[in-house]
Design an enzyme around this catalytic site. Sequence first.
Site: not given
Ligand code: IPE
Ligand code: IPE
Ligand code: MG
Length: 256
Positions: A22, A70
């Site tokens: 993340d 997502n």
């Molecule tokens: C979790 O990250 C999913 C992945 C890393 C693929 P998110 O960014 O989607 O999680 P939340 O929404 O902050 O809980």
């Molecule tokens: C994790 O990074 C990757 C995916 C969920 C695909 P994020 O895209 O959630 O990055 P932040 O949490 O918005 O910084």
């Molecule tokens: Mg994230």
Amino acid sequence: MTEPDYKLDIDHVPQHIAIIMDGNGRWATERHQPRSYGHQAGVDTVRRITSECVRLGVKYLTLYTFSTENWNRPADEISALMGLVLTALEDEIFMKNNVRFRVIGDIDRLPDDVRRKLRETEEHTAANSAMTMVVALSYSARWEITRAVKDIIAEHETRFDRSSHHPLTSADITEELIDRHMQTHFMPDPDLLIRTGGELRVSNYLLWQIAYSELYFCETYWPDFSEDDLHKAILSYQRRQRRFGKTEAQVEEERK
Ligand code: IPE
Ligand code: IPE
Ligand code: MG
């Protein structure tokens, strides 16, 4: 590279590490770049961390790449992510590191070309044996558990049709049966779950499998997550006593 001030116990490296990668979006935003720039940088981290896990002797690395939730992101971010998955699968990382590739998740929701490439990569790397990298794509634990329950019933109905078997009863339902219907049934549960990016939650990842995993959270955004950060997580894991419900004294006795 400067000499680190810690020493990993190479004989007690976790067999299975799961990672919630993340922080890509925030990493990019801080650099006044589009979020996809962060995802691109995140792919480089996957390469580095995969090689390092192989070097350390980790056997399974499970990466949360795209969750069921997502799918609710803006369409352009989703298509950038799908494009990245496609190019990342072209990578030599698997053959160079002797890594077997597997995917878990609701891949029927993915675009055809991505789904095809995923299957191709699984087949192409099936004989690799140093480590298995599992990518969780269009995955969520609740989806996986729901699917497992449906499969158990469907399989039983098929068998019931063919023989004089009894209908499914509560006595048939065991933890072992449910576990066998998880998409992860081919590997042990994670020993260590790492989440980068500072959030203290598991976001619908491997809920069944992490019952006794050690959890490790760090602030570092995924694109900045280094080999050194991985070592710190493993070191934290190695300093803990896994008791699985028993007492400290019992665990110490068993170690003798
Ligand atoms: C979790 O990250 C999913 C992945 C890393 C693929 P998110 O960014 O989607 O999680 P939340 O929404 O902050 O809980
Ligand atoms: C994790 O990074 C990757 C995916 C969920 C695909 P994020 O895209 O959630 O990055 P932040 O949490 O918005 O910084
Ligand atoms: Mg994230």
